[in-house]
Design a protein around this motif. Structure first.
Motif, PDB file in Angstrom:
ATOM      1  N   ASP A  13       0.849  -1.201   0.000  1.00 51.22           N
ATOM      2  CA  ASP A  13       0.000   0.000   0.000  1.00 51.22           C
ATOM      3  C   ASP A  13       0.880   1.245   0.000  1.00 51.22           C
ATOM      4  O   ASP A  13       1.564   1.512   0.987  1.00 51.22           O
ATOM      5  CB  ASP A  13      -0.894   0.049   1.255  1.00 51.22           C
ATOM      6  N   CYS A  28       4.217  -1.092  -6.253  1.00 51.35           N
ATOM      7  CA  CYS A  28       3.030  -1.545  -6.995  1.00 51.35           C
ATOM      8  C   CYS A  28       1.979  -1.945  -5.967  1.00 51.35           C
ATOM      9  O   CYS A  28       2.210  -2.844  -5.145  1.00 51.35           O
ATOM     10  CB  CYS A  28       3.353  -2.740  -7.887  1.00 51.35           C
ATOM     11  N   ASN A  34      -1.126  -3.035  -6.671  1.00 53.44           N
ATOM     12  CA  ASN A  34      -2.014  -4.134  -7.094  1.00 53.44           C
ATOM     13  C   ASN A  34      -1.417  -4.820  -8.328  1.00 53.44           C
ATOM     14  O   ASN A  34      -0.428  -4.348  -8.899  1.00 53.44           O
ATOM     15  CB  ASN A  34      -3.432  -3.610  -7.381  1.00 53.44           C
ATOM     16  N   GLU A  55      -1.012  -2.766 -11.629  1.00 59.52           N
ATOM     17  CA  GLU A  55       0.159  -1.875 -11.651  1.00 59.52           C
ATOM     18  C   GLU A  55       1.431  -2.684 -11.893  1.00 59.52           C
ATOM     19  O   GLU A  55       2.333  -2.254 -12.604  1.00 59.52           O
ATOM     20  CB  GLU A  55       0.298  -1.137 -10.303  1.00 59.52           C
ATOM     21  N   ASP A  60      -1.162  -9.280   0.995  1.00 62.26           N
ATOM     22  CA  ASP A  60      -2.042 -10.411   0.682  1.00 62.26           C
ATOM     23  C   ASP A  60      -1.197 -11.493  -0.022  1.00 62.26           C
ATOM     24  O   ASP A  60      -0.586 -11.235  -1.060  1.00 62.26           O
ATOM     25  CB  ASP A  60      -3.159  -9.897  -0.249  1.00 62.26           C
ATOM     26  N   PHE A 107      -1.757 -12.001  -3.684  1.00 61.76           N
ATOM     27  CA  PHE A 107      -1.153 -10.988  -4.569  1.00 61.76           C
ATOM     28  C   PHE A 107       0.265 -11.420  -4.937  1.00 61.76           C
ATOM     29  O   PHE A 107       0.656 -11.404  -6.122  1.00 61.76           O
ATOM     30  CB  PHE A 107      -1.185  -9.631  -3.841  1.00 61.76           C
ATOM     31  N   ARG A 148      -7.851  -5.870   4.832  1.00 60.01           N
ATOM     32  CA  ARG A 148      -7.498  -6.968   3.935  1.00 60.01           C
ATOM     33  C   ARG A 148      -8.213  -8.267   4.367  1.00 60.01           C
ATOM     34  O   ARG A 148      -8.745  -9.003   3.544  1.00 60.01           O
ATOM     35  CB  ARG A 148      -5.973  -7.162   3.969  1.00 60.01           C
TER      36      ARG A 148
END
Ligand code: SF4
Length: 310
Positions: free
Chosen positions: A133, A152, A154, A157, A198, A201, A255
Motif C-alpha cells: 500500500d 506496486c 495491485n 500496476e 495479501d 497478490f 485486507r
C-alpha cells in the motif's frame, strides 16, 4: 399459504470459532508493552510516538491515559523527552531527523520490517519492486532505503510495470528518468513485499513473472504472523457469519475483511465488544471471529465471551 419466517426474531445458541493467529502480532504487542513500560517508569520529560503505534481506539486511549502523546510538527521537544519509533519502522532520513532532536529515541521497529529494510539496502544497486500500500507508513519508511524502488499496489500496476520494462519504455508510469538505474545494464530486478501483503497478490505476481519470463529475484517478506492470520481465515469458510475485529484505519484488518467477504456473505467489521449491540447475529448459528494485528487479545476474548453466552 407460505409461512414467512422473521429471522430477526430467531434466537439460538451460537457455535463460536476463533481463527488461528487472530489479533495482536508479536511486533505490535512488543511495541505497546515497551511503550507502556517506559510510560510507567519515566520520571522526567514527555513521551512522543512518531505516528500511531496501533490502529486501535482502546489501546490509543490507554496510552494517552499514561501521558503518551503523538509527535506533531509543532511539538516542542526537550532533551529529557523520549520519542518512540513504531513497529512499522521509518526511513533513514526520518531517523536522522529524529536523532538530531537530541532526545532519547526508542526504536520499536519490528525486526521483520527491519529485515525487509536490510534486503532493500543490500540490493540498492538493483531496480526493486515493492508490493504494498503506497500510503502505508511501512512502505513510506522502506522507500527511504533505496532510490530505485517502484511501489506496486495491485496486480494491474505490477503487470503494467513489467510490460513497460520489457518494452524498455522508460516513459512508463512507474519508470521515471530521475531514477539512477541504467535499464540497459541491469537485467535482474528484485521484488520485496510489505510485511502484511495479501499472499494471493504475491502468488499472482510470481505467476505473471513466470508467464512473461521476466528476470526477477523474489524475496517473500510477508511475515509469519500475517501468513498465519490469512491462512487462519480458511478455518472460517464454513461459518454462517464472520466478525472481523479491528480499527477502521487498519490496513491489515481491511485486507482480512475483503478476503473473507469473498467466501461468506454475512461479514461484520467491528472495533470492540460494544459494537456487537449494533449487529444481529440471531439468524446465524456458527460464528467465526478474526482480527487484525492491532487488536489486543482482551478485546477478542470479550467478544468471544459475549457471543458465546448469547
Ligand atoms: S505484522 Fe508482522 S512485520 Fe508487522 S509488526 Fe506484526 S509481526 Fe512485525
Amino acid at each position: 399459504m407460505a409461512i414467512v419466517l422473521n429471522l430477526n426474531r430467531v434466537t439460538r445458541s451460537h457455535e463460536v470459532v476463533m481463527a488461528p493467529g487472530a489479533g495482536f502480532c508479536h511486533g505490535v504487542e512488543a511495541a505497546v508493552e515497551k511503550t507502556l513500560h517506559i510510560a510507567k517508569n519515566k520520571k522526567n520529560g514527555h513521551i512522543f510516538l512518531d505516528g500511531e503505534l496501533v490502529h486501535n481506539r482502546e489501546v490509543g486511549d490507554q496510552l494517552r491515559a499514561q501521558g503518551v502523546q503523538l509527535l506533531e510538527e509543532h511539538s516542542e521537544i526537550c532533551l529529557e523527552d523520549t520519542i518512540i519509533i513504531r513497529a512499522h519502522g521509518i526511513s533513514l532520513r526520518r531517523r536522522f531527523y529524529l536523532e538530531r532532536l537530541g532526545c532519547e529515541i526508542v526504536d520499536c521497529t519490528c525486526p521483520l520490517v527491519g529485515r525487509i529494510a536490510k534486503i532493500i539496502e543490500a540490493h540498492s544497486g538493483y531496480p526493486i519492486i515493492l508490493l504494498g500500500d503506497r500510503d502505508h507508513a511501512e512502505i513510506e519508511g522502506l522507500c527511504g532505503y533505496s532510490k530505485n524502488i517502484r511501489v506496486c499496489a495491485n496486480l494491474a500496476e505490477f503487470a503494467q510495470l513489467i510490460d513497460a520494462v520489457q518494452k524498455k519504455d522508460r516513459m512508463g508510469e512507474n519508470i521515471s528518468e530521475d531514477k539512477c538505474i541504467n535499464f540497459d545494464e541491469v537485467s535482474t530486478w528484485m521484488l520485496v513485499c510489505q510485511s502484511t501483503l495479501d499472499m494471493d497478490f504475491l502468488e499472482a505476481a510470481k505467476d505473471l513473472c513466470d508467464q512473461k519470463n521476466f528476470p526477477i529475484k523474489i524475496f517473500d517478506t510477508i511475515c509469519g504472523a500475517t501468513k498465519q492470520r490469512q491462512l487462519g481465515l480458511r478455518t472460517l469458510e464454513n461459518c454462517d457469519a464472520v466478525i472481523v475485529v479491528g480499527g477502521k484505519h487498519s490496513a491489515n484488518t481491511k485486507r482480512l475483511y475483503e478476503k473473507i467477504k469473498q467466501k461468506i456473505r454475512a461479514v461484520f467489521w467491528i472495533e470492540n465488544a460494544k459494537n456487537l449491540a449494533e449487529i444481529n447475529l440471531n439468524p446465524y448459528r456458527k460464528i467465526g471471529i478474526t482480527a487484525g494485528a492491532s487488536t489486543p487479545q482482551n478485546i477478542l476474548q470479550e467478544i468471544y465471551g459475549e457471543i458465546s453466552k448469547k
